[in-house]
Enzyme design. Sequence first.
Site, PDB file in Angstrom:
ATOM      1  CG  ASN A   9      19.961 -30.111   5.262  1.00  0.00           C
ATOM      2  OD1 ASN A   9      19.015 -30.104   4.118  1.00  0.00           O
ATOM      3  ND2 ASN A   9      19.920 -29.421   6.097  1.00  0.00           N
ATOM      4  CD1 TRP A  10      21.866 -33.329  -0.426  1.00  0.00           C
ATOM      5  CD2 TRP A  10      20.506 -33.985  -2.067  1.00  0.00           C
ATOM      6  NE1 TRP A  10      22.305 -34.480  -0.785  1.00  0.00           N
ATOM      7  CE2 TRP A  10      21.456 -34.737  -1.922  1.00  0.00           C
ATOM      8  CE3 TRP A  10      19.538 -33.855  -3.408  1.00  0.00           C
ATOM      9  CZ2 TRP A  10      21.496 -36.215  -2.781  1.00  0.00           C
ATOM     10  CZ3 TRP A  10      19.780 -34.990  -3.835  1.00  0.00           C
ATOM     11  CH2 TRP A  10      20.447 -36.141  -3.667  1.00  0.00           C
ATOM     12  CE  LYS A  11      21.801 -26.478   4.702  1.00  0.00           C
ATOM     13  NZ  LYS A  11      22.504 -25.297   5.694  1.00  0.00           N
ATOM     14  CG  HIS A  97      18.215 -27.175   9.590  1.00  0.00           C
ATOM     15  ND1 HIS A  97      18.403 -25.949   9.021  1.00  0.00           N
ATOM     16  CD2 HIS A  97      19.033 -28.007   9.365  1.00  0.00           C
ATOM     17  CE1 HIS A  97      19.888 -25.817   8.622  1.00  0.00           C
ATOM     18  NE2 HIS A  97      20.184 -27.142   8.713  1.00  0.00           N
ATOM     19  CD  GLU A  99      19.842 -23.378   6.591  1.00  0.00           C
ATOM     20  OE1 GLU A  99      19.166 -24.212   6.043  1.00  0.00           O
ATOM     21  OE2 GLU A  99      20.979 -23.575   6.738  1.00  0.00           O
ATOM     22  CD  GLU A 169      22.975 -29.015  11.597  1.00  0.00           C
ATOM     23  OE1 GLU A 169      23.764 -29.488  10.677  1.00  0.00           O
ATOM     24  OE2 GLU A 169      21.848 -28.781  11.378  1.00  0.00           O
ATOM     25  N   GLY A 175      27.203 -23.097   7.258  1.00  0.00           N
ATOM     26  CA  GLY A 175      27.412 -22.438   6.048  1.00  0.00           C
ATOM     27  C   GLY A 175      28.093 -21.307   6.039  1.00  0.00           C
ATOM     28  CB  SER A 215      31.372 -25.530   8.317  1.00  0.00           C
ATOM     29  OG  SER A 215      30.711 -24.170   7.922  1.00  0.00           O
ATOM     30  N   GLY A 236      25.649 -29.965   4.827  1.00  0.00           N
ATOM     31  CA  GLY A 236      25.077 -29.226   3.925  1.00  0.00           C
ATOM     32  C   GLY A 236      25.640 -28.951   2.686  1.00  0.00           C
ATOM     33  N   GLY A 237      26.378 -27.669   2.507  1.00  0.00           N
ATOM     34  CA  GLY A 237      27.200 -27.552   1.269  1.00  0.00           C
ATOM     35  C   GLY A 237      27.856 -28.651   0.858  1.00  0.00           C
TER      36      GLY A 237
HETATM   37  P1  PGA Z   1      26.659 -26.664   6.218  1.00  0.00           P
HETATM   38  O1  PGA Z   1      25.034 -26.944   6.694  1.00  0.00           O
HETATM   39  O2  PGA Z   1      27.422 -28.111   6.214  1.00  0.00           O
HETATM   40  O3  PGA Z   1      26.563 -26.152   4.912  1.00  0.00           O
HETATM   41  O4  PGA Z   1      27.314 -25.708   7.273  1.00  0.00           O
HETATM   42  C1  PGA Z   1      24.804 -27.784   7.751  1.00  0.00           C
HETATM   43  C2  PGA Z   1      23.323 -28.055   7.895  1.00  0.00           C
HETATM   44  O5  PGA Z   1      22.661 -26.777   7.891  1.00  0.00           O
HETATM   45  O6  PGA Z   1      22.850 -28.862   8.068  1.00  0.00           O
END
Ligand code: PGA
Length: 253
Positions: A9-11, A97, A99, A169, A175, A215, A236-237
């Site tokens: 997930n490149w956000k 998600h 966020e 999640e 994050g 994470s 994500g990251g």
């Molecule tokens: P993260 O994000 O790996 O940076 O914790 C995961 C996500 O939000 O899908």
Amino acid sequence: MRPTIIAGNWKLHCTLVEAEALARGVLPAAARAAGRQVLLCPPFTALDRVARIVVEGAPNLRLGGQNLYWEERGAFTGEISAGLLVDCGCSHVLVGHSERRHVFGELDEESGHKVAAALGSGLTPMLCVGEKIAQRRAGETQEVVERQLAAGLGNWRPGADRGVVIAYEPVWAIGTGETATVAQAQETHTVIRSWLAGRFGGAIADETPILYGGSVKDTNAAELLIAADIDGVLVGGASLDAAVFSRIITAGL
Ligand code: PGA
């Protein structure tokens, strides 16, 4: 047999040039992990560009949107529909998600509309669920996750509709660098699978992939993927670095 899915997930990251380089950078790892599905979720602006690489690249590569609106067209400035995602080459879309829920105030019932819209257009929705740290400390994890599942999957008709993917999640792990332990993740994945079995029957529960996200790194992916009910990871990251994400794609192989 449930597929193993490694999703990035490149956000809100990646210009077109960066997106293209990142997608090309994971092609060798995706080819080596031929038995796994590798899903890339770039920002909307890069979908079309990444779609071309996905089509030419390894056959196990998939493209996903990060969000959608449930109306197909109309006066909805700033929104994107399931049909437009399909038009860009997407096969999947993230729904709910954390966020979206906690930064943009998305409500549980909205994820139900979004799942229905995705299914109606032939997209596989990836419904994200997870508790906040205060809810975990208060012992409310199961209640929160089951409420989000009930709202998100309220319109799902397994059998008639295509399948869905669930991503667990925990909000406190996203994050933050703090990963749920394998035991914590496995425990909640069991809760999710039991809920699916109670609601839709054992066969549906058995065939629905449940991913862990929060994470995930190249250093912990292998141990997560070994757990019985963890069918993949949503990253994500660590998905923004081609070398690191490549190691996650092939973790444990
Ligand atoms: P993260 O994000 O790996 O940076 O914790 C995961 C996500 O939000 O899908």
